[in-house]
Design a protein around this motif. Structure first.
Motif, mmCIF file in Angstrom:
data_model
loop_
_atom_site.group_PDB
_atom_site.id
_atom_site.type_symbol
_atom_site.label_atom_id
_atom_site.label_comp_id
_atom_site.label_asym_id
_atom_site.label_seq_id
_atom_site.Cartn_x
_atom_site.Cartn_y
_atom_site.Cartn_z
ATOM 1 N N VAL A 4 0.864 -1.820 -0.081
ATOM 2 C CA VAL A 4 -0.009 0.307 0.420
ATOM 3 C C VAL A 4 0.925 1.108 -0.084
ATOM 4 O O VAL A 4 0.016 2.401 1.142
ATOM 5 C CB VAL A 4 -1.531 -0.180 1.045
ATOM 6 C CG1 VAL A 4 -2.248 -0.859 0.913
ATOM 7 C CG2 VAL A 4 -0.610 -0.558 2.520
ATOM 8 N N GLN A 22 -8.183 -1.170 2.679
ATOM 9 C CA GLN A 22 -6.106 -0.331 2.718
ATOM 10 C C GLN A 22 -6.706 -0.429 3.707
ATOM 11 O O GLN A 22 -5.136 -0.165 4.154
ATOM 12 C CB GLN A 22 -6.760 0.191 1.508
ATOM 13 C CG GLN A 22 -7.008 0.164 0.543
ATOM 14 C CD GLN A 22 -7.137 0.344 -0.686
ATOM 15 O OE1 GLN A 22 -8.292 1.937 -0.362
ATOM 16 N NE2 GLN A 22 -7.606 0.621 -2.236
ATOM 17 N N SER A 75 -2.357 -2.700 -4.985
ATOM 18 C CA SER A 75 -2.331 -4.005 -3.880
ATOM 19 C C SER A 75 -2.464 -5.253 -4.476
ATOM 20 O O SER A 75 -3.325 -5.265 -5.327
ATOM 21 C CB SER A 75 -3.098 -3.555 -3.031
ATOM 22 O OG SER A 75 -4.614 -3.166 -4.201
ATOM 23 N N LEU A 126 -9.984 5.799 1.591
ATOM 24 C CA LEU A 126 -9.323 4.628 2.050
ATOM 25 C C LEU A 126 -10.516 3.597 2.052
ATOM 26 O O LEU A 126 -11.511 4.266 2.946
ATOM 27 C CB LEU A 126 -8.448 4.680 2.818
ATOM 28 C CG LEU A 126 -6.700 4.358 2.430
ATOM 29 C CD1 LEU A 126 -6.707 5.597 1.658
ATOM 30 C CD2 LEU A 126 -5.379 3.880 3.336
ATOM 31 N N LEU A 147 -0.627 4.542 -1.433
ATOM 32 C CA LEU A 147 -1.035 5.315 -1.124
ATOM 33 C C LEU A 147 -1.010 6.231 0.284
ATOM 34 O O LEU A 147 -1.156 6.938 0.773
ATOM 35 C CB LEU A 147 -2.643 4.654 -0.175
ATOM 36 C CG LEU A 147 -3.123 3.234 -0.636
ATOM 37 C CD1 LEU A 147 -3.801 2.311 -1.004
ATOM 38 C CD2 LEU A 147 -4.180 4.432 -1.807
ATOM 39 N N GLU A 153 -10.170 0.371 -4.431
ATOM 40 C CA GLU A 153 -8.261 -0.374 -4.729
ATOM 41 C C GLU A 153 -6.965 0.151 -5.027
ATOM 42 O O GLU A 153 -7.236 0.991 -5.848
ATOM 43 C CB GLU A 153 -8.187 -1.662 -5.241
ATOM 44 C CG GLU A 153 -8.974 -3.247 -4.740
ATOM 45 C CD GLU A 153 -8.536 -2.886 -3.041
ATOM 46 O OE1 GLU A 153 -7.365 -3.262 -2.529
ATOM 47 O OE2 GLU A 153 -9.625 -3.315 -2.209
ATOM 48 N N ALA A 154 -5.826 0.455 -4.048
ATOM 49 C CA ALA A 154 -4.717 0.779 -4.292
ATOM 50 C C ALA A 154 -4.601 0.220 -6.434
ATOM 51 O O ALA A 154 -5.041 -0.749 -5.803
ATOM 52 C CB ALA A 154 -4.038 0.138 -3.597
ATOM 53 N N ARG A 174 -4.466 -2.422 6.210
ATOM 54 C CA ARG A 174 -3.507 -2.875 6.216
ATOM 55 C C ARG A 174 -2.560 -1.778 6.395
ATOM 56 O O ARG A 174 -1.428 -2.002 7.357
ATOM 57 C CB ARG A 174 -2.900 -2.684 4.179
ATOM 58 C CG ARG A 174 -3.406 -4.142 4.277
ATOM 59 C CD ARG A 174 -3.351 -4.109 2.888
ATOM 60 N NE ARG A 174 -4.156 -5.545 1.599
ATOM 61 C CZ ARG A 174 -3.209 -6.197 0.881
ATOM 62 N NH1 ARG A 174 -2.274 -6.208 1.261
ATOM 63 N NH2 ARG A 174 -4.208 -7.397 0.561
ATOM 64 N N VAL A 175 -3.036 -0.427 6.692
ATOM 65 C CA VAL A 175 -2.438 0.402 6.997
ATOM 66 C C VAL A 175 -2.473 0.307 8.868
ATOM 67 O O VAL A 175 -1.108 0.508 8.985
ATOM 68 C CB VAL A 175 -3.203 1.880 6.952
ATOM 69 C CG1 VAL A 175 -2.151 3.001 6.732
ATOM 70 C CG2 VAL A 175 -2.801 2.161 5.374
#
Lengths: 256, 281
Positions: A128, A143, B280, A139, A131, B276-277, A146-147
């Motif tokens: 990630v 996401q 990712s 987000l 981002l 979504e990134a 995960r952060v």
């Protein structure tokens, strides 16, 4: 025999006179992937907060790396239950992750170059980094999760605590998430609290059921018997697609 | 406006407005993101008790009022830390009792009739140079403290539980923040009045929050907006011969309304947040 890194012994905890945990014993070995399950209000999160040192036991002792949890804070990573807290807060992803590098809080609070490199490395590891300068409110649940894991991992902890980690993310992201945890578990001990049986995938190494008292099983499987003991009512056992293993009986008494 | 600047009281008013804006931008940002607007309002109103006490006892204004405000802030700190679920009620009590005590103490002060309005809306056009120096010192102190503890304040404001786990001294920082509010409020009340203090503490940060990606930027934008509102309000009050404090608040409210409309228009034309990134898994 692996080193015992978390030792909960004879712990009692009450909230407003209501017993939440009674005489709970739990030992977690280095390298374990322990999932704590149990009904809502059964004391899972309380047990987690005791292990983190956010709560103090009424009786008994909690030791993490042989010390009171707060003294071992620098060796612990924590992913909270609700990652959607404060979503409108003006803060970027990288700044949230850098919070995991704050030291004792005395003196200058600025971040060093090493802190920034560590934050970048862990965001890249979790896929990630792209981002990093986004605002946290932009987000998705997966996401954000995960952060928050990145924030917990950036201090290079030896044990990672996750509270209801599945609650914030959609089903699609979950299988990805198990892969991430399983990958992490090669170097980090994981303790996850969950009411979601799905986390009991093949990656899990041991299970504890908490409902005021605690039933431990040194295997990633749960049995009907364990669930009944923990929930005190019939519960359907979810099939995991994992070959059934023969389990030995619980060592502690089951009279509750 | 140019000929107005020839007047010393107008120059002092401008300087006071800018200093108050600086402090309010920084402290107000922390107040808004920590959701303690009500608490800050409580401290500001309770300070009125301090004003009454200072006049009644014949103490210097700054010493008496600062002491009283710090005491009120201390009580609020204890209550909000120990009994969170009833904190708002207790703040309401301190708010009202502080004001009532101030009014009664001023009634009892022999031979002295203080104009209540001047403390509610301030008297920015009557700021002596000595007050400007005090405000300068307080502004510098607040900015230095917040810069030093910036990341700790950020962590506490965003997620205090996690901050505690990282051994950030959350309780100390919280008390420090309330203390800074108390000192700043006392300093600014005399100039712009306690109602304007609350307006400047909340309106600019609330506007700024929507348009910034960091707490630091939010503080800077809040301060700039505060300056803009204060100077525009002063200018309008000079042109139209209106009460300056109230004019500044209405200008700020107009800015708030504009930003709300603009924000609404902006989100209407924007796609949903990204899902979504790109990289990712």
């Amino acid at each position: 025999m692996a080193e015992i890194i978390i030792d909960v012994s004879g712990v009692w905890f009450s909230f407003n006179g209501q017993p939440v945990l009674q005489d709970v014993d739990l030992k977690v070995e280095r390298g374990d992937f322990l999932v704590v399950i149990g009904p809502n209000g059964g004391g899972k999160t309380t047990l987690l907060k005791l292990m983190l040192g956010l709560l103090e036991p009424g009786r008994g002792a909690v030791r993490v790396f042989g010390r009171p949890p707060r003294k071992a804070a620098h060796r612990i990573g924590y992913v909270p239950q609700n990652v959607h807290i404060n979503k409108t807060f003006p803060v970027s992803v990288i700044d949230v992750v850098l919070m995991g590098r704050l030291r004792t809080g005395r003196g200058w609070s600025g971040h060093s170059r090493q802190d920034r490199l560590a934050a970048r490395a862990v965001l890249e590891q979790l896929g990630v980094w792209a981002l990093h300068d986004r605002r946290i409110g932009d987000l998705s649940g997966g996401q954000l999760q995960r952060v928050f894991i990145a924030r917990a991992l950036v201090s290079k902890p030896e044990v990672l605590f996750l509270d209801e980690a599945m609650a914030s993310i959609d089903t699609q992201s979950r299988s990805d998430f198990y892969e991430v945890l399983s990958e992490l578990n090669r170097t980090v001990t994981i303790v996850a609290v969950s009411h979601d049986m799905m986390i009991l995938s093949s990656h899990v190494k041991s299970v504890a059921c908490v409902n005021r008292d605690l039933h431990y099983h040194g295997s990633g499987e749960i049995t009907q018997e364990m669930l009944d003991a923990a929930y005190r009512c019939p519960v359907d056992l979810v099939a995991h697609g994992v070959p059934h293993r023969v389990l030995c009986r619980h060592e502690d008494s089951q009279d509750g | 406006m140019v000929e107005a600047l020839q007047l010393e009281f107008m120059r002092n008013a401008l300087a006071a407005g800018i200093l108050a804006s600086l402090v309010c931008g920084v402290i107000g940002t922390l107040v808004v993101v920590n959701r303690i607007v009500f608490l800050a309002g409580g401290i500001a109103h309770a300070a009125y008790g301090g004003i009454g006490l200072a006049f009644f006892m014949g103490w210097p204004y700054v010493a008496g009022t600062t002491g009283f405000s710090l005491l009120a802030a201390g009580v609020m700190a204890v209550v909000t830390l120990k009994a969170k679920h009833r904190a708002d009620a207790v703040i309401g009590v301190i708010w009202a009792v502080g004001m009532a005590a101030g009014v009664i103490l001023l009634d009892l002060t022999p031979g002295y009739n203080v104009d209540l309005m001047s403390y509610l809306f301030g008297s920015i056009l009557a700021v002596p140079v000595s007050d400007l120096w005090q405000m300068g010192v307080v502004s510098a102190g607040v900015i230095a403290i917040v810069t030093w503890y910036y990341n700790d304040f950020l962590a506490m404001s965003y997620d205090d539980e996690f901050a505690r786990l990282r051994n950030v001294p959350v309780t100390f920082l919280y008390c420090l923040l309330l203390g800074m509010i108390a000192v700043a409020v006392v300093m600014i009340i005399r100039v712009v009045g306690l109602i304007l203090v609350i307006a400047l503490l909340t309106i600019p940060p609330f506007i700024a929050e929507k348009f910034t990606g960091s707490l630091r930027a939010m503080m800077v934008i809040s301060s700039v907006l505060s300056c803009l509102f204060t100077l525009t309000g002063l200018w309008l009050s000079y042109l139209l011969n209106l009460t300056s404090g109230a004019t500044i608040i209405l200008v700020a409210a107009g800015g708030f309304l504009l930003s709300a409309v603009w924000g609404r228009l902006k989100t209407m034309g924007r796609p949903d947040p990204i899902q979504e990134a790109p990289n990712s898994k």
